[in-house]
Design a protein around this motif. Structure first.
Motif, PDB file in Angstrom:
ATOM      1  N   GLN A  42      45.750  -2.701 112.778  1.00 29.77           N
ATOM      2  CA  GLN A  42      45.058  -3.809 113.225  1.00 29.77           C
ATOM      3  C   GLN A  42      46.087  -4.994 113.091  1.00 29.77           C
ATOM      4  N   PRO A  43      46.882  -5.167 114.069  1.00 33.34           N
ATOM      5  CA  PRO A  43      48.196  -6.223 114.019  1.00 33.34           C
ATOM      6  C   PRO A  43      47.543  -7.704 113.962  1.00 33.34           C
ATOM      7  N   LYS A  44      46.167  -7.861 114.495  1.00 36.83           N
ATOM      8  CA  LYS A  44      45.766  -9.332 114.628  1.00 36.83           C
ATOM      9  C   LYS A  44      44.889  -9.545 113.481  1.00 36.83           C
ATOM     10  N   LEU A  45      44.625  -8.597 112.439  1.00 35.02           N
ATOM     11  CA  LEU A  45      43.658  -8.728 111.556  1.00 35.02           C
ATOM     12  C   LEU A  45      44.079  -9.665 110.420  1.00 35.02           C
ATOM     13  N   LEU A  46      45.319  -9.632 109.840  1.00 39.77           N
ATOM     14  CA  LEU A  46      45.726 -10.399 108.629  1.00 39.77           C
ATOM     15  C   LEU A  46      46.718 -11.282 108.867  1.00 39.77           C
ATOM     16  N   GLU A  47      46.995 -12.231 108.079  1.00 34.83           N
ATOM     17  CA  GLU A  47      47.796 -13.343 108.011  1.00 34.83           C
ATOM     18  C   GLU A  47      49.206 -12.896 107.472  1.00 34.83           C
ATOM     19  N   LYS A  48      49.302 -12.097 106.445  1.00 31.87           N
ATOM     20  CA  LYS A  48      50.650 -11.648 105.708  1.00 31.87           C
ATOM     21  C   LYS A  48      50.065 -10.710 105.062  1.00 31.87           C
ATOM     22  N   ILE A  49      51.244  -9.881 104.537  1.00 30.54           N
ATOM     23  CA  ILE A  49      50.955  -8.775 103.526  1.00 30.54           C
ATOM     24  C   ILE A  49      51.973  -8.709 102.675  1.00 30.54           C
ATOM     25  N   ILE A  50      51.641  -8.456 101.373  1.00 29.79           N
ATOM     26  CA  ILE A  50      52.770  -8.278 100.431  1.00 29.79           C
ATOM     27  C   ILE A  50      52.745  -6.846  99.514  1.00 29.79           C
ATOM     28  N   ILE A  51      53.365  -6.127  99.624  1.00 27.91           N
ATOM     29  CA  ILE A  51      53.708  -4.661  99.058  1.00 27.91           C
ATOM     30  C   ILE A  51      54.517  -4.605  97.880  1.00 27.91           C
ATOM     31  N   VAL A  52      53.781  -4.080  96.973  1.00 31.99           N
ATOM     32  CA  VAL A  52      54.415  -4.144  95.479  1.00 31.99           C
ATOM     33  C   VAL A  52      54.796  -2.509  95.322  1.00 31.99           C
ATOM     34  N   ASP A  53      56.234  -2.144  95.339  1.00 30.73           N
ATOM     35  CA  ASP A  53      56.716  -0.952  95.150  1.00 30.73           C
ATOM     36  C   ASP A  53      55.951   0.196  95.767  1.00 30.73           C
ATOM     37  N   SER A  54      56.086   0.091  97.303  1.00 31.30           N
ATOM     38  CA  SER A  54      55.525   1.211  97.957  1.00 31.30           C
ATOM     39  C   SER A  54      56.399   1.340  99.198  1.00 31.30           C
ATOM     40  N   TYR A  55      56.665   2.584  99.501  1.00 30.21           N
ATOM     41  CA  TYR A  55      57.320   2.901 100.836  1.00 30.21           C
ATOM     42  C   TYR A  55      56.614   3.288 101.964  1.00 30.21           C
ATOM     43  N   PRO A  56      57.100   3.329 103.224  1.00 35.47           N
ATOM     44  CA  PRO A  56      56.072   3.670 104.294  1.00 35.47           C
ATOM     45  C   PRO A  56      56.328   5.163 104.226  1.00 35.47           C
ATOM     46  N   PHE A  57      57.168   5.716 103.899  1.00 32.24           N
ATOM     47  CA  PHE A  57      57.066   7.189 103.486  1.00 32.24           C
ATOM     48  C   PHE A  57      57.732   7.671 102.388  1.00 32.24           C
ATOM     49  N   MET A  58      56.681   8.075 101.406  1.00 34.14           N
ATOM     50  CA  MET A  58      57.021   7.852  99.925  1.00 34.14           C
ATOM     51  C   MET A  58      58.173   9.196  99.456  1.00 34.14           C
ATOM     52  N   SER A  59      57.796  10.247 100.409  1.00 33.73           N
ATOM     53  CA  SER A  59      58.799  11.601 100.069  1.00 33.73           C
ATOM     54  C   SER A  59      60.107  11.133 100.228  1.00 33.73           C
ATOM     55  N   LEU A  60      60.413  10.269 101.242  1.00 38.07           N
ATOM     56  CA  LEU A  60      61.770  10.135 101.769  1.00 38.07           C
ATOM     57  C   LEU A  60      62.513   9.276 100.622  1.00 38.07           C
ATOM     58  N   ALA A  61      61.863   8.589  99.912  1.00 40.08           N
ATOM     59  CA  ALA A  61      62.534   7.722  98.518  1.00 40.08           C
ATOM     60  C   ALA A  61      63.165   8.710  97.630  1.00 40.08           C
ATOM     61  N   TYR A  62      62.660   9.934  97.570  1.00 39.07           N
ATOM     62  CA  TYR A  62      63.099  11.026  96.536  1.00 39.07           C
ATOM     63  C   TYR A  62      64.083  11.865  97.265  1.00 39.07           C
ATOM     64  N   ASN A  63      63.634  12.212  98.618  1.00 41.60           N
ATOM     65  CA  ASN A  63      64.476  13.323  99.609  1.00 41.60           C
ATOM     66  C   ASN A  63      65.005  12.765 100.520  1.00 41.60           C
ATOM     67  N   PRO A  64      66.363  12.277 100.812  1.00 46.65           N
ATOM     68  CA  PRO A  64      66.698  11.746 101.983  1.00 46.65           C
ATOM     69  C   PRO A  64      66.497  12.814 103.134  1.00 46.65           C
ATOM     70  N   LYS A  65      66.276  14.048 103.150  1.00 48.76           N
ATOM     71  CA  LYS A  65      66.152  14.970 104.213  1.00 48.76           C
ATOM     72  C   LYS A  65      64.510  14.964 104.598  1.00 48.76           C
ATOM     73  N   ALA A  66      63.809  14.272 103.578  1.00 49.19           N
ATOM     74  CA  ALA A  66      62.348  14.720 103.875  1.00 49.19           C
ATOM     75  C   ALA A  66      61.749  14.645 105.430  1.00 49.19           C
ATOM     76  N   THR A  67      61.076  15.192 105.985  1.00 56.15           N
ATOM     77  CA  THR A  67      60.079  15.013 107.091  1.00 56.15           C
ATOM     78  C   THR A  67      58.741  15.602 106.598  1.00 56.15           C
ATOM     79  N   VAL A  68      57.747  15.064 107.281  1.00 57.81           N
ATOM     80  CA  VAL A  68      56.226  15.446 106.885  1.00 57.81           C
ATOM     81  C   VAL A  68      56.109  16.777 106.951  1.00 57.81           C
ATOM     82  N   GLU A  69      56.668  17.674 107.979  1.00 51.57           N
ATOM     83  CA  GLU A  69      56.520  19.051 107.871  1.00 51.57           C
ATOM     84  C   GLU A  69      57.237  19.717 106.731  1.00 51.57           C
TER      85      GLU A  69
END
Length: 291
Positions: free
Chosen positions: A122-149
């Motif tokens: 929803q690109p037009k719904l919010l004014e700003k966002i603040i993200i506290v210690d969260s990644y767009p793809f959590m698994s990649l933070a622990y495994n640099p070769k991670a894919t969803v599959e």
């Protein structure tokens, strides 16, 4: 007559409060007046995790503090069709139905992931966002070769293990895990209590979905300002450095047009608890800045 009017007002207020709580699966506590801010806690946490933050923000902002379904004694919902998509749609509906102006979202961990997902869908719904210690793809933070599959089997195994663990062992695990995420002993006890009070099915499903959802490409849809907080100190004994964490965040938020990334010096995962002054000063500077 006056007494009757008072009783009617009380009844009307109670009816509004009741219908509001029935409308959404999450609990809502509202503090302060001003521009709206929605605060979303992380996995297994109560909205009270934001208490120190809202003690400051409520002086100038209207804080909507959520406790999500299934966490910290909040009633669970059916998760047959997933958990995060249902909660995301409910928060979107809450904003669309209850707000006259665009809110700011602040989310910790799972709440940060939800904030990013909402901003992407929803690109037009919010004014700003603040993200506290969260990644767009959590698994990649622990495994640099991670894919969803590639992480699906691991995520499924983790979910099954969490569900099959006895209550006594689960409590032991939580007591051992929380000190790696939080510094203060009283806060460790509080977060442990919340996690034990949470619905295990909800927690297991939420972790599974976090591990197997990749938002990195969706970030390019987000044009509003993003502030990201990262932490490294809780994992320093495993060879993680501040520079490593910063590089991970920069890589994962590569497609974000307007993104600031700040890594805490000594805070563990619950940054708003471990470095409260630095955290709230950074938050206030970000939300008060006019481009």
């Amino acid at each position: 007559m006056k007494k009757l009017v008072i009783l009617l007002v009380i009844f009307f207020y109670q009816t509004i409060t009741y219908s509001q709580s029935e409308k959404y699966s999450f609990n809502i506590e509202i503090k302060g007046k001003g521009k709206p801010i929605i605060l979303i806690p992380g996995l297994g946490s109560s909205g009270k995790v934001w208490e120190e933050t809202t003690d400051i923000l409520e002086k100038n902002f209207e804080c909507h503090i959520l406790t999500l379904a299934g966490f910290a004694n909040q009633n669970a919902i059916s998760i047959e069709k997933g958990y995060l998509p249902i909660i995301e749609n409910e928060i979107i509906k809450y904003i669309q139905d209850e707000f006259d102006e665009k809110p700011i979202l602040i989310g910790h961990s799972l709440g940060g992931f939800l904030s990013l997902s909402i901003a992407s869908s929803q690109p037009k719904l919010l004014e700003k966002i603040i993200i506290v210690d969260s990644y767009p793809f959590m698994s990649l933070a622990y495994n640099p070769k991670a894919t969803v599959e590639s992480v699906l089997p691991q995520a499924k195994m983790m979910k099954e293990m969490m569900l099959s663990t006895s209550d006594s062992l689960f409590i032991q695990q939580q007591k051992m895990t929380m000190p790696t995420m939080i510094t203060g002993s009283s806060n460790i006890q509080l977060a442990t209590k919340w996690s034990i009070q949470s619905d295990r099915n909800t927690m297991a499903q939420a972790i599974y979905e976090l591990m197997t959802t990749d938002l990195r490409n969706d970030i390019e849809k987000v044009k509003i300002p993003i502030l990201v907080f990262g932490s490294w100190y809780g994992a320093k004994d495993y060879g993680i450095t501040k520079e490593t964490v910063l590089a991970n965040y920069q890589n994962q938020f590569l497609k974000a047009d307007n993104c600031q990334i700040k890594v805490a010096e000594t805070a563990k995962h619950f940054i708003m608890w471990d470095e409260p002054k630095w955290f709230i000063n950074s938050v206030e500077a970000f939300i008060n800045y006019e481009e």
